[in-house]
Design a protein around this motif. Sequence first.
Motif: not given
Length: 246
Positions: A28-31, A35-39, A44-54, A241-243
């Motif tokens: 959970a910390s890794y994900l 997310m933090y690095q991507k944002a 900006s922060f997106t409520f997308g695929f990575v967020f749902s996995v987190f 692959e699908f950012s």
Amino acid sequence: MFIQLAPLEFRTFLVLTIILITWKAVLASYLGLKMYQKAKESGSFTFGFVFSVFVLMACLLVSRMVYMIFDFHLTGFDASLYPLMPNIVFWKLASIISAGGYSIFLLVTDVKIFKFKFKGIFTFILWAFMVIQAVYPVSTEADFQVVSSFSLFSNLVAIVIPMLFFSMSRHKGPVRLPSLLIAFGVIIYAVGANLTVETLLAILVEAFGTGARISVYFISLVLKVTGLAMFSLGVTKFTLEFSKAA
């Protein structure tokens, strides 16, 4: 059926549970870091695929912590104590948190990856089971068995996760490997989780002796840790692959 645990078994199960909780916290910390690095990179922060996995991983973590209180502090694995208050409240809470994580993951996957092809139907089914499980009155062991069956139905709905990603893996390209990692990761984790069903454990203990319980719990731990690792790795590769979808 309740089988009295020996002190060694009880301590072994406790250690294995702590290891599993620690591993879920690490993932959970890794994900969360991803997310933090991507944002930070995108601004900006997106409520997308990575967020749902987190969210899913966080829900599995919190759910297991609540189950830990239920198993080791409140009931000591004594099934006769399961329907009693406040024990049943903790069990229901853990089950609902876990199913809630899966429902969010399925909804976001449907919307972001499959362009809402399934109209959220799998999420709505899980929500229905969650509501029934929450309001169903439990006062006897028989009642507990009935309400437990709703978790089995929820697990059946969750089978759709590997099916979705197996369908994506049929297409050659960069998505194939991460899709397979996600699908097999979910399957391996599910097998590990279902190995610890008390009915199955009782049969194995009767057939092979009390040592079978420890062996099954250890195998379950290995499968869960392996499945979660594959799932997280697949998610990471998938989002690379699908950012835009993530």
